[in-house]
Design an enzyme around this catalytic site. Structure first.
Site, PDB file in Angstrom:
ATOM      1  N   ASP A 167       0.846  -1.191   0.000  1.00 24.64           N
ATOM      2  CA  ASP A 167       0.000   0.000   0.000  1.00 24.64           C
ATOM      3  C   ASP A 167       0.884   1.245   0.000  1.00 24.64           C
ATOM      4  OD1 ASP A 167      -2.324   1.471   0.073  1.00 24.64           O
ATOM      5  OD2 ASP A 167      -2.748   1.098   2.186  1.00 24.64           O
ATOM      6  N   GLU A 171       2.538   4.874  -4.206  1.00 27.75           N
ATOM      7  CA  GLU A 171       2.542   5.779  -5.363  1.00 27.75           C
ATOM      8  C   GLU A 171       3.902   6.463  -5.575  1.00 27.75           C
ATOM      9  OE1 GLU A 171      -1.137   4.530  -4.278  1.00 27.75           O
ATOM     10  OE2 GLU A 171       0.053   5.828  -2.995  1.00 27.75           O
ATOM     11  N   ASP A 179      -9.197   3.818  -2.210  1.00 31.14           N
ATOM     12  CA  ASP A 179     -10.089   4.244  -1.121  1.00 31.14           C
ATOM     13  C   ASP A 179     -11.426   4.762  -1.648  1.00 31.14           C
ATOM     14  OD1 ASP A 179      -7.975   3.572   0.466  1.00 31.14           O
ATOM     15  OD2 ASP A 179      -7.331   5.626   0.832  1.00 31.14           O
TER      16      ASP A 179
END
Length: 825
Positions: free
Chosen positions: A425, A428, A503
């Site tokens: 997670d 990015e 999300d």
């Protein structure tokens, strides 16, 4: 020539300045007018030189290379200064190109390069390229009014757009399913509380599929910089793509059918690996299940309520101070024993890992990383530091092979304790205290002897983290297929990890959006995908959660996930009625595992998505190209979920035309293809239809994939045209299938002379099935059969259900195959 976007802005300002009394505005706003540079394009093409597999063009200082990667894939590279950079790609598989015989001939206005399947027509002035199919029809061509061009580091290509073209792909885009008329950016971003209009999102996949009845092609723009794609927003008759830096380098994939384009792209950038079977089971997650007692209670409740489940996730609260590769001994005092106990109950644990390593001397990951110079630096040589969950962090330089190897080895202790999968997670990467919530763009990476900055590597960072994880797990558990889940990705990441859409929110709109996002990810070459069922942010109503769990049973990944501070979201919340419905669909997921696993095995070879839009199977039907309310699971199951909070009925279109037919999965009712149904499903019903001609393998319900199914293998036969099906099986976890330890059986049926014949071919592979008999349920049987024969002999014990128009019988299975004949007269 001006950049269309910038030029529009200049025109708008010019109109403002020429309004009466605007002179003062000119003075006051002069400082706000940005400098405006012209795009520059190559001069006229003056010569063409044959090179291996293609041609190189001279156009002033610029050079243009066009090479054939295969008979249907052409690559275009442009060097504005005449010097091509070293050939390197994070996405394209090494050795994906073939030696292709091409022919170059001069034409009146330029040249033609031919591969046998595709003709490339080259225009001298202005320089331009057109791709034609074998019949001479233009598939795509450069816009003559906007030749490919550059402005400093920026590069861009404009191509004409036909009136009927539709565009898909680019990764996890939340907007329109068909991208026509829209503009998109690719820059991996941590977009909390994203909405329909939010762009960019977490993934940057610069590949799109252009399709219309009779023609399809793809374009892969292999450029890792921040890029943009404009599908007719600024210029209604043209689309364009470009980037803020890097090479003008793209691949044209000629199709001509949509499936062929996706197969070509998969051959170029890779297919997803066959996942472990347990990863297709039901998965339960929240931020966070802790302490240890809560995790054990969760597992116990699933088993007591007999709700099948395979996976429990541990979010960041299992770690010590959110530091990766650590365990909070206070909340998880018996972590290894807990994992072992869960394994005995059939649960696999997937734990989260973020890339931020806390700047904390004495913390082993930080100390090792510092000793090995594994972290990203600023231009002045200092370490880049940023705030994430653990506090002030440094970040691994995943561009380096040595760093990826080091990172993969850090999983050793968690693997030894029995953790079966890993969730990457925040990759990015997300950085809380930076102005744009990520690393500064001039942070320095080192890729195999080359120095990059984050302008070039940012979009690849998440993929290379997933790669480091995947390859590390392969070394730590060489006999077991890894499961890695990533949030950020670039083209090619499908080789290393599954992905989810980030999300989302607990809303009907986000459930609706999930369908188009997952379909577009599949059309981007990313087939092993899912979303947070029930929504990550907020708390769903009972009906919304139930409807979403029904829909999720037919997504590639079936994961329920929510955040801290929200209501419980497990299947049993909201009372026994809702629980029973949700259990029913989880059980259906497990019953359909033979069909689903077979579809995944096919996808691991051909690259086609398991969850696919209708037009992929029915490309000649124009009305299907904007349909994102229905989808297919594999080739044969049509899913038509209720996606809006309304009392009215909604339409369901059955594709295929009158020559085809579909069957209601629940009732067996038969419908003609091309028919539009009006459905108003009860809360416990998700409309499902099976293609006439399908043979679906199913099994009895198990509580987890380690449990052996009981009874016979079930084959649901739906007579129709092209009647076939298959079953693939292996041990579900190892690489034994690569050495022949698998089972594959092909099934067929044909109707002739008042009878229906169903056959099973001889088994392929050495893996032994769990079943010894086969239960056939044959739908579309309008009357009681006169006789049923197996192996040439009449059999008894079969039954006929007049309401479902179905015949049911059970026969022994045989490795050499079998034949059943149902006589109706």
């Amino acid at each position: 020539m001006k950049d269309p976007g910038d030029f529009t802005g200049v025109r708008q300002r010019w109109r403002i300045f020429h309004r009466p009394g605007a002179l003062l505005c000119i003075v006051l706003l002069a400082a706000a007018i940005p400098s405006f540079a012209e795009w520059r394009s190559a001069g006229a093409v003056t010569s063409a030189h044959v090179i291996p597999n293609g041609v190189e063009l001279e156009a002033g200082r610029a050079r243009i290379r066009i090479t054939a990667i295969s008979n249907s894939i052409l690559r275009v590279r442009v060097a504005p200064d005449g010097k091509f950079p070293d050939d390197f790609s994070w996405a394209v598989l090494p050795g994906s190109g073939k030696t292709i015989a091409t022919t170059l001939k001069e034409a009146e206005s330029g040249w033609e390069l031919m591969t046998g399947s595709v003709t490339v027509r080259i225009r001298k002035s202005p320089p331009g390229i057109a791709f034609l199919d074998s019949a001479g029809h233009v598939l795509s061509e450069d816009d003559p009014d906007h030749p490919m061009a550059w402005d400093g580091a920026r590069i861009r290509v404009w191509k004409t757009m036909s009136a009927k073209e539709h565009f898909y792909g680019l990764g996890d885009k939340a907007g329109s399913f068909d991208h026509r008329g829209h503009v998109y950016s690719l820059w991996n971003s941590d977009t909390v509380f994203w909405q329909e209009s939010t762009d960019p999102l977490y993934k940057s996949i610069p590949f799109f599929l252009a399709a219309q009845p009779g023609a399809a092609y793809g374009v892969f723009f292999d450029n890792t910089y921040r890029s943009s794609f404009d599908f007719g927003k600024e210029l209604p008759g043209a689309y364009s793509f470009g980037a803020e830096g890097g090479e003008l380098n793209y691949y044209f994939l000629a199709g001509p059918q949509p499936k062929q384009v996706l197969e070509e792209y998969a051959g170029l950038t890779g297919q997803m690996p066959l996942p472990p079977l347990w990863a297709l089971g039901y998965q339960q997650c929240r931020w966070s299940y802790y302490p240890e007692a809560r995790v054990r209670e969760l597992a116990r409740t699933f088993r007591e309520k007999k709700i099948p489940a395979d996976v429990i996730y541990l979010d960041i609260d299992y770690m010590d101070g959110y530091r990766p590769f650590t365990i909070d001994a206070k909340n998880f005092p018996h972590f290894g024993e807990m994992i072992a106990d869960l394994a005995r109950q059939g649960f696999k644990v997937v734990s989260i890992l973020d890339p931020g390593i806390k700047k904390d001397p004495g913390y082993f990951a930080y100390d090792q990383g510092m000793a090995g110079d594994e972290f990203i630096h600023n231009p002045d040589g200092s370490l880049f530091e940023g705030e994430v969950w653990p506090g002030l962090c440094v970040f691994p330089d995943f561009a380096r092979a040595a760093t990826r190897q080091w990172w993969g080895g850090l999983y050793r202790e968690l693997v030894q304790k029995g953790v079966r999968g890993f969730w990457n997670d925040m990759n990015e990467p997300a950085v809380f205290n930076q102005p744009d919530k990520t690393m500064r763009v001039d942070a320095v990476d080192h890729a195999e002897g080359r120095t990059l900055d984050q302008r070039a590597f940012h979009n690849v960072y998440g993929m290379e983290m997933a790669r480091a994880t995947f390859e590390g797990l392969q070394k730590l558990r060489p006999d077991e297929r890894p499961f890695v889940l990533t949030r950020a990705a670039y083209a090619g990441a499908q080789r290393y990890a599954a992905a989810w859409t980030g999300d989302n929110t607990s809303s009907w709109n986000h459930m609706k959006i999930s369908v188009r996002m997952l379909l577009n990810l599949g059309l981007s070459g990313y087939g092993f995908v899912g979303d947070d069922i029930g929504g990550f942010t907020g708390s769903p109503t009972p009906e919304l959660l139930t409807r979403w769990m029904e829909l999720g049973a037919f997504n590639p990944i079936y994961r329920n996930h929510t955040q801290k501070g929200t209501a419980d979201q497990e299947p049993w919340v909201h009372g026994p009625e809702q629980e029973a419905i949700r259990r029913r669909y989880i059980e259906l997921r497990y019953r359909m595992l033979p069909y689903l696993y077979t579809s995944f095995e096919e996808a691991s070879r051909d690259g086609l998505p398991v969850m696919r839009p209708l037009f992929l199977e029915y490309p000649e039907e124009e009305g299907l190209y904007t349909n994102d309310q229905e989808f297919l699971l594999g080739r044969d199951i049509l899913v038509a979920p209720k996606l809006m909070e309304m009392l009215d009925a909604y339409p369901v279109l059955l594709p295929g035309g009158a020559e085809s037919n579909w069957y209601d999965y629940w009732t067996g009712q038969k419908f003609a293809g091309g028919e539009s149904l009006s459905v108003k499903p009860a809360l416990d019903t998700l409309p499902l239809y099976v293609r006439g001609g399908a043979i679906l393998p199913q099994e009895s319900v198990v509580q987890n994939t380690d449990e052996k199914p009981q009874g016979p293998l079930e084959l649901r036969v739906y007579p129709g045209t092209d009647c076939r099906g298959s079953e693939y099986l292996d041990d579900g976890k190892s690489y034994g299938f690569t050495k022949g330890a698998y089972l594959r059986v092909q099934y067929n049926c044909r109707a002739a002379n008042g009878s229906l014949t169903i056959t099973a071919a001889a088994r392929e592979g050495s893996y032994a099935p769990w079943w010894t008999s086969v239960k056939l349920e044959i739908f579309g049987t309008e009357k009681t059969p006169k006789e049923i024969r197996a192996g040439g002999h009449g059999i008894t014990g079969w039954t006929y259900d007049a309401q479902q128009k179905a015949v049911t019988l059970t026969i022994p299975d045989a490795a050499s195959g079998w034949e059943v004949v149902v006589d109706y007269q």
